[in-house]
Design an enzyme around this catalytic site. Structure first.
Site, PDB file in Angstrom:
ATOM      1  N   ASP A  49      34.333  91.504  91.099  1.00 14.61           N
ATOM      2  CA  ASP A  49      33.583  92.332  90.159  1.00 14.61           C
ATOM      3  C   ASP A  49      32.561  93.178  90.924  1.00 14.61           C
ATOM      4  O   ASP A  49      31.631  92.633  91.527  1.00 14.61           O
ATOM      5  CB  ASP A  49      32.884  91.433  89.131  1.00 14.61           C
ATOM      6  CG  ASP A  49      32.440  92.206  87.912  1.00 14.61           C
ATOM      7  OD1 ASP A  49      32.635  93.436  87.882  1.00 14.61           O
ATOM      8  OD2 ASP A  49      31.908  91.583  86.976  1.00 14.61           O
ATOM      9  N   ASP A  50      32.748  94.472  90.897  1.00 10.61           N
ATOM     10  CA  ASP A  50      31.819  95.430  91.512  1.00 10.61           C
ATOM     11  C   ASP A  50      31.788  95.367  93.045  1.00 10.61           C
ATOM     12  O   ASP A  50      30.797  95.783  93.664  1.00 10.61           O
ATOM     13  CB  ASP A  50      30.380  95.257  90.984  1.00 10.61           C
ATOM     14  CG  ASP A  50      30.234  95.572  89.501  1.00 10.61           C
ATOM     15  OD1 ASP A  50      31.265  95.827  88.850  1.00 10.61           O
ATOM     16  OD2 ASP A  50      29.093  95.576  89.001  1.00 10.61           O
ATOM     17  N   CYS A  89      33.988  97.536  84.000  1.00  9.19           N
ATOM     18  CA  CYS A  89      34.719  96.259  83.872  1.00  9.19           C
ATOM     19  C   CYS A  89      35.802  96.202  82.804  1.00  9.19           C
ATOM     20  O   CYS A  89      36.974  95.961  83.105  1.00  9.19           O
ATOM     21  CB  CYS A  89      33.727  95.141  83.607  1.00  9.19           C
ATOM     22  SG  CYS A  89      32.514  94.951  84.913  1.00  9.19           S
ATOM     23  N   ARG A  93      39.899  95.925  83.551  1.00 12.61           N
ATOM     24  CA  ARG A  93      40.635  94.662  83.384  1.00 12.61           C
ATOM     25  C   ARG A  93      41.809  94.843  82.426  1.00 12.61           C
ATOM     26  O   ARG A  93      42.885  94.273  82.618  1.00 12.61           O
ATOM     27  CB  ARG A  93      39.681  93.568  82.877  1.00 12.61           C
ATOM     28  CG  ARG A  93      38.810  93.054  83.989  1.00 12.61           C
ATOM     29  CD  ARG A  93      37.438  92.600  83.543  1.00 12.61           C
ATOM     30  NE  ARG A  93      36.538  92.790  84.664  1.00 12.61           N
ATOM     31  CZ  ARG A  93      36.376  91.915  85.660  1.00 12.61           C
ATOM     32  NH1 ARG A  93      36.990  90.764  85.627  1.00 12.61           N
ATOM     33  NH2 ARG A  93      35.584  92.201  86.674  1.00 12.61           N
ATOM     34  N   LYS A 146      36.004  85.713  85.127  1.00 12.53           N
ATOM     35  CA  LYS A 146      35.515  86.668  84.128  1.00 12.53           C
ATOM     36  C   LYS A 146      36.689  87.263  83.349  1.00 12.53           C
ATOM     37  O   LYS A 146      37.635  87.766  83.948  1.00 12.53           O
ATOM     38  CB  LYS A 146      34.744  87.773  84.848  1.00 12.53           C
ATOM     39  CG  LYS A 146      34.288  88.905  83.934  1.00 12.53           C
ATOM     40  CD  LYS A 146      33.360  89.833  84.671  1.00 12.53           C
ATOM     41  CE  LYS A 146      33.047  91.067  83.851  1.00 12.53           C
ATOM     42  NZ  LYS A 146      32.061  91.929  84.507  1.00 12.53           N
ATOM     43  N   HIS A 148      36.293  89.296  79.922  1.00  8.76           N
ATOM     44  CA  HIS A 148      35.736  90.582  79.484  1.00  8.76           C
ATOM     45  C   HIS A 148      36.715  91.464  78.719  1.00  8.76           C
ATOM     46  O   HIS A 148      36.653  92.696  78.772  1.00  8.76           O
ATOM     47  CB  HIS A 148      35.139  91.366  80.674  1.00  8.76           C
ATOM     48  CG  HIS A 148      33.898  92.115  80.278  1.00  8.76           C
ATOM     49  ND1 HIS A 148      33.170  92.909  81.129  1.00  8.76           N
ATOM     50  CD2 HIS A 148      33.264  92.171  79.068  1.00  8.76           C
ATOM     51  CE1 HIS A 148      32.153  93.439  80.482  1.00  8.76           C
ATOM     52  NE2 HIS A 148      32.199  92.999  79.227  1.00  8.76           N
ATOM     53  N   SER A 171      30.368  89.606  81.377  1.00  5.64           N
ATOM     54  CA  SER A 171      29.603  89.833  82.616  1.00  5.64           C
ATOM     55  C   SER A 171      28.480  88.810  82.773  1.00  5.64           C
ATOM     56  O   SER A 171      27.897  88.347  81.787  1.00  5.64           O
ATOM     57  CB  SER A 171      28.999  91.238  82.632  1.00  5.64           C
ATOM     58  OG  SER A 171      30.034  92.182  82.648  1.00  5.64           O
ATOM     59  N   HIS A 243      28.963  91.104  91.107  1.00  2.39           N
ATOM     60  CA  HIS A 243      28.210  91.794  90.061  1.00  2.39           C
ATOM     61  C   HIS A 243      26.808  91.182  90.023  1.00  2.39           C
ATOM     62  O   HIS A 243      26.663  89.969  90.173  1.00  2.39           O
ATOM     63  CB  HIS A 243      28.950  91.546  88.735  1.00  2.39           C
ATOM     64  CG  HIS A 243      28.482  92.325  87.558  1.00  2.39           C
ATOM     65  ND1 HIS A 243      27.229  92.145  86.996  1.00  2.39           N
ATOM     66  CD2 HIS A 243      29.098  93.270  86.815  1.00  2.39           C
ATOM     67  CE1 HIS A 243      27.114  92.956  85.958  1.00  2.39           C
ATOM     68  NE2 HIS A 243      28.230  93.654  85.826  1.00  2.39           N
ATOM     69  N   ASP A 295      37.474  95.338  90.492  1.00  6.45           N
ATOM     70  CA  ASP A 295      37.631  96.041  89.204  1.00  6.45           C
ATOM     71  C   ASP A 295      37.039  97.446  89.190  1.00  6.45           C
ATOM     72  O   ASP A 295      37.436  98.284  88.397  1.00  6.45           O
ATOM     73  CB  ASP A 295      37.007  95.209  88.073  1.00  6.45           C
ATOM     74  CG  ASP A 295      35.480  95.145  88.144  1.00  6.45           C
ATOM     75  OD1 ASP A 295      34.918  95.230  89.261  1.00  6.45           O
ATOM     76  OD2 ASP A 295      34.852  95.015  87.089  1.00  6.45           O
ATOM     77  N   ASN A 296      36.047  97.674  90.038  1.00  4.33           N
ATOM     78  CA  ASN A 296      35.421  99.010  90.110  1.00  4.33           C
ATOM     79  C   ASN A 296      34.506  99.018  91.331  1.00  4.33           C
ATOM     80  O   ASN A 296      34.319  97.983  91.985  1.00  4.33           O
ATOM     81  CB  ASN A 296      34.645  99.361  88.825  1.00  4.33           C
ATOM     82  CG  ASN A 296      33.638  98.316  88.394  1.00  4.33           C
ATOM     83  OD1 ASN A 296      33.817  97.654  87.383  1.00  4.33           O
ATOM     84  ND2 ASN A 296      32.578  98.142  89.179  1.00  4.33           N
ATOM     85  N   LYS A 316      30.285 102.594  91.110  1.00  4.28           N
ATOM     86  CA  LYS A 316      30.619 102.136  89.752  1.00  4.28           C
ATOM     87  C   LYS A 316      30.185 103.131  88.676  1.00  4.28           C
ATOM     88  O   LYS A 316      29.095 103.698  88.759  1.00  4.28           O
ATOM     89  CB  LYS A 316      29.919 100.794  89.517  1.00  4.28           C
ATOM     90  CG  LYS A 316      30.045 100.239  88.110  1.00  4.28           C
ATOM     91  CD  LYS A 316      29.399  98.870  88.020  1.00  4.28           C
ATOM     92  CE  LYS A 316      29.443  98.343  86.587  1.00  4.28           C
ATOM     93  NZ  LYS A 316      29.012  96.950  86.474  1.00  4.28           N
TER      94      LYS A 316
END
Ligand code: MG
Length: 477
Positions: A49-50, A89, A93, A146, A148, A171, A243, A295-296, A316
């Site tokens: 994540d991130d 996010c 996903r 996660k 989401h 998150s 994240h 994811d980003n 992001k």
């Protein structure tokens, strides 16, 4: 791309041999084979994540140590133009798990960018996730981490084809109950964020102890592999970190030259090492495709607590490369050709690639944006991906075709600036100029005209979808 360029691109150890000769010279690595001749392959997708494009040692970070991911990249393939389906996010996903741009499923919005704890929407039942598509092929499926894609029962992983779920359903910075403004992120405490930890549909811990969450996810992944190793499996391990707020276990705290962010990434790396070791120990490595990506891009507004997109522009939340191009590694010893792949790929392609390798059906009653990457993985040809569509909410901001990327709209990820529309679009040559600095639009009206045609073709495939992110739970009274 001709064959010579292709061989150069993936850096084959046996470069110079024709592909057919390469196959025999390198011990029959190439070729998809028939799933009926061998046990169906297992799949492990590790999704951060991130995590930024520049946050792994094997993607150029000077102080973060990632020995396990570096080894994974050395034994497998490192992809340098691999994209998430969105720059935040929830839509990202949805893209990975459905193989479709989020604009098709309603999992992106111009009202709210992601789902929140008060959201009433989620991934619609009409969507077919990788997990659900694999069930007719007798796969055991697990989601760890996660989610989401909706925290209400009808949207949870166990309602979308996963046999089990263990994780924080959104998150790790949500359900905020304490701490002072941004100060809370610089010295994070577990009790500031009252996020639930769930097992299947039940909350088993609240607030989740985020200090140990990365370690526990890895342990859960290892346990799943050991327990299910006799049957084909799909494991989707989606870390909540790096994240913000950043947390790590005592073992890693204060150990990285990069500070807390580095501690967190290095703990994720250690977990990857444990998973690969487990696969090797049980002789599953030769029958398991493992993919690592994010994811980003990095959340740059969090200063040192956010990651780095390396030489890519922005991070992001925006449609510059830093927002959506991800550090990506494929690993399948003995099957995929080790090397660096500079062709394009996207997380949506994991959908089609995995289903094809499993002998599962790719839904034919809808548009699927994912493409089959096996030619590039097995060394029989280039990646089929030639275009990438960059959305922000439901608006198409940019399009890449080949080396060129046209920005029709630009906006910073999290600044207060308004979107700027460009006519003609701003045009960058991403191979010459990966940092998107030099507009070459005036020299290439033909390229722009061609990309505009792609946009028209693409728009003709879109049908309206209900906005899942705008819906909120009605409060009583
Ligand atoms: Mg993210």
């Amino acid at each position: 791309m001709n064959r010579r360029d292709f061989i150069k691109t993936i850096g084959l150890a046996c470069a110079g041999l024709p592909v057919s000769a390469h196959r025999s010279a390198c011990g029959g690595l190439a070729g998809t084979g028939s799933t009926s001749e061998r046990r169906r392959p297992n799949f492990v997708v590790i999704f951060c994540d991130d995590l930024g494009y520049g946050d792994l040692a094997c993607f150029g970070h000077p102080t973060i140590r990632t020995p396990n991911l570096d080894r994974m990249a050395g034994e497998g393939q490192r992809w340098t133009s691999f994209y998430a389906g969105a720059s935040v996010c929830t839509p990202s996903r949805a893209a990975l798990l459905t193989g479709r741009l989020p604009v098709r499923s309603g999992m992106c919005s111009n009202v709210r960018r992601v789902l929140f704890p008060d959201s009433a929407g989620g991934l619609p039942q009409s969507e077919v996730t990788i997990a659900r598509a694999l069930k007719p092929q007798s796969y055991t499926t697990a989601c760890i981490g996660k989610w989401h894609l909706g925290h209400l029962p009808q949207y949870l992983p166990t309602s979308h084809g996963f046999d089990s779920y263990f994780g924080i359903p959104y998150s790790n910075d949500m359900d905020r109950v304490g701490g002072e403004g941004r100060q809370a992120f610089w010295a994070p405490k577990i009790e500031y964020w009252n996020v639930p930890l769930m097992r299947d549909e039940e909350i088993v811990e609240r607030p989740a102890d985020q200090n140990t969450i990365t370690k526990r996810y890895a342990e859960e992944a290892v346990r799943f592999i050991e327990q299910k190793r006799e049957e084909p499996f799909f494991l989707y391990l989606a870390h909540n970190l790096p994240h913000v707020p950043l947390f790590c276990s005592d073992e890693f705290r204060g150990t990285s030259l990069r500070g807390l962010y580095g501690d967190v990434v290095e703990e994720i790396d250690a977990g990857v090492g444990r998973i690969l070791e487990t696969l090797k120990k049980h002789h599953l490595a030769e029958n398991t495709l493992v993919v690592f990506t994010s994811d980003n891009g990095p959340w740059l507004t969090f200063n040192e607590h956010g990651g780095s997109a390396g030489l890519l522009r922005e991070g992001k939340g925006c449609t510059y490369e830093g927002g959506m191009r991800e550090p990506t590694i494929f690993w399948w010893p003995g099957r995929i050709q080790p090397g660096v792949v500079r062709d394009m790929g996207a997380t949506m392609d994991l959908y089609t690639t995995i289903l094809k390798l499993a002998g599962a059906e790719v839904p034919s009653d809808r548009v699927v944006d994912g493409l089959d990457l096996t030619p590039a993985l097995f060394g029989t040809g280039p990646s089929p991906r030639r275009t990438m569509f960059y959305y922000r909410g439901t608006e198409l901001f940019a399009v890449r075709k080949g080396p060129y990327k046209a920005h029709f709209i630009t906006q910073s990820g999290y600044g207060s600036d308004k979107p700027v529309r460009h006519d003609p679009p701003v045009l960058y040559h991403l191979e010459h100029d990966p940092s998107e600095k030099y507009d070459v639009a005036k020299d290439h009206p033909d390229v722009i005209a061609d990309i505009v045609k792609e946009v028209e073709k693409h728009r003709a495939t879109l049908t309206p979808a209900e906005d899942q992110l705008a819906k909120r739970i009605q409060k009583e009274g």
